[in-house]
Design a protein around this motif. Structure first.
Motif, mmCIF file in Angstrom:
data_model
loop_
_atom_site.group_PDB
_atom_site.id
_atom_site.type_symbol
_atom_site.label_atom_id
_atom_site.label_comp_id
_atom_site.label_asym_id
_atom_site.label_seq_id
_atom_site.Cartn_x
_atom_site.Cartn_y
_atom_site.Cartn_z
ATOM 1 N N SER A 85 0.830 -1.211 0.000
ATOM 2 C CA SER A 85 0.000 0.000 0.000
ATOM 3 C C SER A 85 0.858 1.252 0.000
ATOM 4 C CB SER A 85 -0.921 -0.001 1.222
ATOM 5 O OG SER A 85 -1.775 -1.129 1.209
ATOM 6 N N LEU A 86 1.903 1.267 0.821
ATOM 7 C CA LEU A 86 2.785 2.428 0.865
ATOM 8 C C LEU A 86 3.525 2.608 -0.460
ATOM 9 C CD1 LEU A 86 4.328 2.138 4.454
ATOM 10 C CD2 LEU A 86 2.623 3.780 3.658
ATOM 11 N N ALA A 87 3.944 1.471 -1.060
ATOM 12 C CA ALA A 87 4.665 1.562 -2.336
ATOM 13 C C ALA A 87 3.749 2.104 -3.428
ATOM 14 C CB ALA A 87 5.198 0.185 -2.724
ATOM 15 N N THR A 88 2.504 1.666 -3.432
ATOM 16 C CA THR A 88 1.546 2.169 -4.425
ATOM 17 C C THR A 88 1.328 3.665 -4.247
ATOM 18 O OG1 THR A 88 0.426 0.020 -4.460
ATOM 19 C CG2 THR A 88 -0.791 1.904 -5.309
ATOM 20 N N SER A 89 1.190 4.102 -3.006
ATOM 21 C CA SER A 89 1.001 5.528 -2.729
ATOM 22 C C SER A 89 2.218 6.342 -3.167
ATOM 23 C CB SER A 89 0.735 5.729 -1.233
ATOM 24 O OG SER A 89 0.679 7.096 -0.899
ATOM 25 N N LEU A 90 3.409 5.811 -2.878
ATOM 26 C CA LEU A 90 4.639 6.522 -3.213
ATOM 27 C C LEU A 90 4.824 6.641 -4.724
ATOM 28 C CD1 LEU A 90 7.371 7.795 -2.378
ATOM 29 C CD2 LEU A 90 8.314 5.472 -2.315
ATOM 30 N N PHE A 91 4.678 5.510 -5.419
ATOM 31 C CA PHE A 91 4.906 5.527 -6.866
ATOM 32 C C PHE A 91 3.822 6.309 -7.606
ATOM 33 C CE2 PHE A 91 7.909 2.327 -5.760
ATOM 34 C CZ PHE A 91 8.829 2.279 -6.808
ATOM 35 N N THR A 92 2.610 6.283 -7.079
ATOM 36 C CA THR A 92 1.532 7.066 -7.707
ATOM 37 C C THR A 92 1.811 8.556 -7.573
ATOM 38 O OG1 THR A 92 -0.077 5.337 -7.210
ATOM 39 C CG2 THR A 92 -0.949 7.502 -7.715
ATOM 40 N N ALA A 93 2.328 8.949 -6.405
ATOM 41 C CA ALA A 93 2.642 10.368 -6.194
ATOM 42 C C ALA A 93 3.769 10.831 -7.106
ATOM 43 C CB ALA A 93 3.012 10.609 -4.733
ATOM 44 N N ILE A 94 4.701 9.924 -7.414
ATOM 45 C CA ILE A 94 5.855 10.307 -8.231
ATOM 46 C C ILE A 94 5.558 10.168 -9.722
ATOM 47 C CG2 ILE A 94 8.258 9.739 -8.788
ATOM 48 C CD1 ILE A 94 8.595 8.798 -5.903
ATOM 49 N N PHE A 95 4.936 9.041 -10.126
ATOM 50 C CA PHE A 95 4.774 8.755 -11.560
ATOM 51 C C PHE A 95 3.337 8.856 -12.049
ATOM 52 C CE2 PHE A 95 8.472 6.291 -10.064
ATOM 53 C CZ PHE A 95 9.455 6.820 -10.876
ATOM 54 N N GLY A 96 2.422 9.203 -11.191
ATOM 55 C CA GLY A 96 1.034 9.320 -11.616
ATOM 56 C C GLY A 96 0.364 7.962 -11.724
ATOM 57 N N GLU A 97 -0.548 7.835 -12.710
ATOM 58 C CA GLU A 97 -1.331 6.608 -12.831
ATOM 59 C C GLU A 97 -0.468 5.380 -13.138
ATOM 60 O OE1 GLU A 97 -4.388 7.169 -15.668
ATOM 61 O OE2 GLU A 97 -5.484 8.661 -14.466
ATOM 62 N N SER A 98 0.605 5.571 -13.862
ATOM 63 C CA SER A 98 1.491 4.433 -14.175
ATOM 64 C C SER A 98 2.237 3.923 -12.946
ATOM 65 C CB SER A 98 2.504 4.845 -15.247
ATOM 66 O OG SER A 98 3.321 5.914 -14.780
ATOM 67 N N GLY A 99 2.151 4.661 -11.857
ATOM 68 C CA GLY A 99 2.843 4.237 -10.634
ATOM 69 C C GLY A 99 2.291 2.958 -10.053
ATOM 70 N N VAL A 100 1.009 2.669 -10.313
ATOM 71 C CA VAL A 100 0.412 1.431 -9.773
ATOM 72 C C VAL A 100 1.113 0.213 -10.359
ATOM 73 C CG1 VAL A 100 -1.692 0.063 -9.610
ATOM 74 C CG2 VAL A 100 -1.808 2.559 -9.411
ATOM 75 N N ALA A 101 1.280 0.222 -11.693
ATOM 76 C CA ALA A 101 1.942 -0.906 -12.353
ATOM 77 C C ALA A 101 3.397 -1.003 -11.909
ATOM 78 C CB ALA A 101 1.851 -0.754 -13.865
ATOM 79 N N MET A 102 4.073 0.143 -11.798
ATOM 80 C CA MET A 102 5.474 0.133 -11.380
ATOM 81 C C MET A 102 5.609 -0.364 -9.938
ATOM 82 S SD MET A 102 7.113 3.553 -13.106
ATOM 83 C CE MET A 102 8.723 3.022 -12.577
ATOM 84 N N ALA A 103 4.690 0.063 -9.066
ATOM 85 C CA ALA A 103 4.728 -0.385 -7.674
ATOM 86 C C ALA A 103 4.530 -1.898 -7.590
ATOM 87 C CB ALA A 103 3.654 0.339 -6.866
#
Length: 437
Positions: A85-103
């Motif tokens: 959950s924290l990783a999803t929040s972090l990557f979403t804040a940095i990369f936007g919507e694509s952060g979910v897949a990256m997380a």
């Protein structure tokens, strides 16, 4: 620097640090679960007896495996879900919507390597040492999560009951005997444990599962002495026998009045001869019943381990086996029980070896019908079932539902049985080969 940017950067680093910490906790829980379940309780007990407090704690918390595994899994899932959950929040804040897949991709790799494979590999390689190291913190985790785990266990059993499945909370997945047998079989298949060593240990473990009637010498094969015979005839029969102890009967063979030991017989006759002065006079008035020991009878259903303890307690090696009606069925000796562990025991007074099983060409075995299935399996490393019969002949008769004639052939349990010899109603010799050959 813009305070907002600095604050945002600080939040990112705090979140990243929290994720790293949670990954460490996840690795700790994964490694602890593997170490505590893979550790040998025998080795832990040995270390605990030597004063190792960690091994002692590990033994205590593994007494209830269900509660232990439930607590560890609960902790592991909590930290994994929170880290994701924290990783999803972090990557979403940095990369936007694509952060979910990256997380998802990054956390999968991190969890797989650092929270699963790495700690579990170490734990399974050093199971006892790792179990001792993690026992203290895991014991606290178990105490903290115990109420939640108990509630989950109750709920799971309720769900299983709805589907008609009864879960026994006190059952063990594997009994100790099955664990040892499985380890021996695995070791033998890998070439680590010799077949003879495996058979000895399994033979000792099986004593509690087997009854006297399975290995006793049947009454048809017992040598007996008639108490009404002339003393000279009694002496001749005892000296010509290969056995040291012989049952003595009077009238009918079921009427056993004692057991004569060859040494006691010779001592008594020597005493009579010295007192009488001549060998002929020594036989006058000699009564074998005065020399024979009191017979020792045992039920045919007695287990082998109990019978061995009785032999050692009574300091005797010879017992007559009777059924529920008190009718003589056979005899058993301490040597018979020991042979179930170490294999056939012979000495210089045994008759010339008549092998119960001999190997022929093309994987064919020639087998004595009276050979027990267990001994046959031990000799051939096969696995014929012995639930319904004790001997090879008994197994064939049970499967055929008849007494076969010479030359008849039967196929069952993956083997081909050919009757070669028969005496009256007894099948005395078989030729057996695997059907696959």
């Amino acid at each position: 620097m813009d305070p907002t940017v600095a604050s945002s950067d600080g939040a990112y680093w705090i979140t990243a640090g929290a994720i790293a910490f949670l990954l460490v906790l996840s690795g700790f829980f994964s490694g602890s679960e593997t170490a505590l379940t893979a550790a040998s309780r025998g080795k832990l007990r040995n270390q605990a007896d030597k004063g190792n407090s960690g091994a002692k704690r590990a033994l205590e918390i593994t007494e209830d495996n269900e509660r232990l595994i439930g607590s560890v899994l609960l902790g592991n899932n909590l930290v994994n879900i929170l880290a994701a959950s924290l990783a999803t929040s972090l990557f979403t804040a940095i990369f936007g919507e694509s952060g979910v897949a990256m997380a998802t991709l990054v956390m999968t790799m991190l969890v797989l390597v650092f929270a699963e494979v790495l700690p579990k590999t170490y734990a399974i390689t050093n199971a006892e040492r790792a179990a001792g190291l993690v026992s203290a913190p895991i014991r606290i985790v178990v105490l903290v999560f115990s109420p939640v785990v108990s509630a989950v266990r109750w709920f799971v059993r309720l769900l299983l009951r709805l589907f008609g499945i009864q879960a026994d909370p006190d059952s063990h997945i594997l009994a100790v005997r099955e664990e040892i047998a499985g380890a021996l079989s695995l070791g033998h298949s890998e070439g680590i444990v010799e077949k003879e060593d495996r058979d000895r240990i399994l033979g000792a473990l099986d004593l509690a599962e087997r009854a006297v009637e399975e290995i006793m010498l049947h009454r048809s094969g017992i040598e007996m002495i008639d108490a009404d015979l002339e003393p000279q005839e009694i002496l001749d029969r005892c000296l010509s026998s290969n056995h040291t102890r012989l049952p003595v009967y009077r009238g009918e063979q079921d009427n056993i009045i004692g057991v004569i030991h060859a040494k006691d017989l010779l001592r008594s006759m020597h005493k009579h001869m010295v007192a009488a002065g001549t060998v002929e006079a020594a036989f006058n008035g000699f009564d074998i019943a005065e020399v024979a020991m009191e017979p020792y009878f045992v039920p045919e259903t007695t287990t082998l381990d109990e019978q061995m303890r009785q032999f050692l307690r009574r300091r005797t090696h010879f017992a007559l086996v009777v059924d529920e009606y008190g009718v003589l069925q056979g005899l058993i000796t301490l040597e018979d029980i020991l042979e179930e562990i170490v294999g056939e025991i012979t000495d210089e007074h045994d008759p010339a070896a008549e092998h119960s099983v001999t190997k022929g060409e093309d994987g064919v075995f020639y087998v004595d019908g009276a050979m027990t299935i267990r001994d046959f399996n031990r000799a051939t490393d096969w696995s014929l079932p012995d639930e319904d019969a004790n001997t090879v002949a008994g197994l064939v008769i049970h499967e055929a539902q008849m007494i076969p004639e010479v030359g008849q052939v039967f196929a069952f349990h993956g083997f081909r049985f050919t009757v070669q010899e028969r005496a009256d109603n007894r099948i005395t010799k078989f030729k057996i080969r695997p059907l696959s050959s």
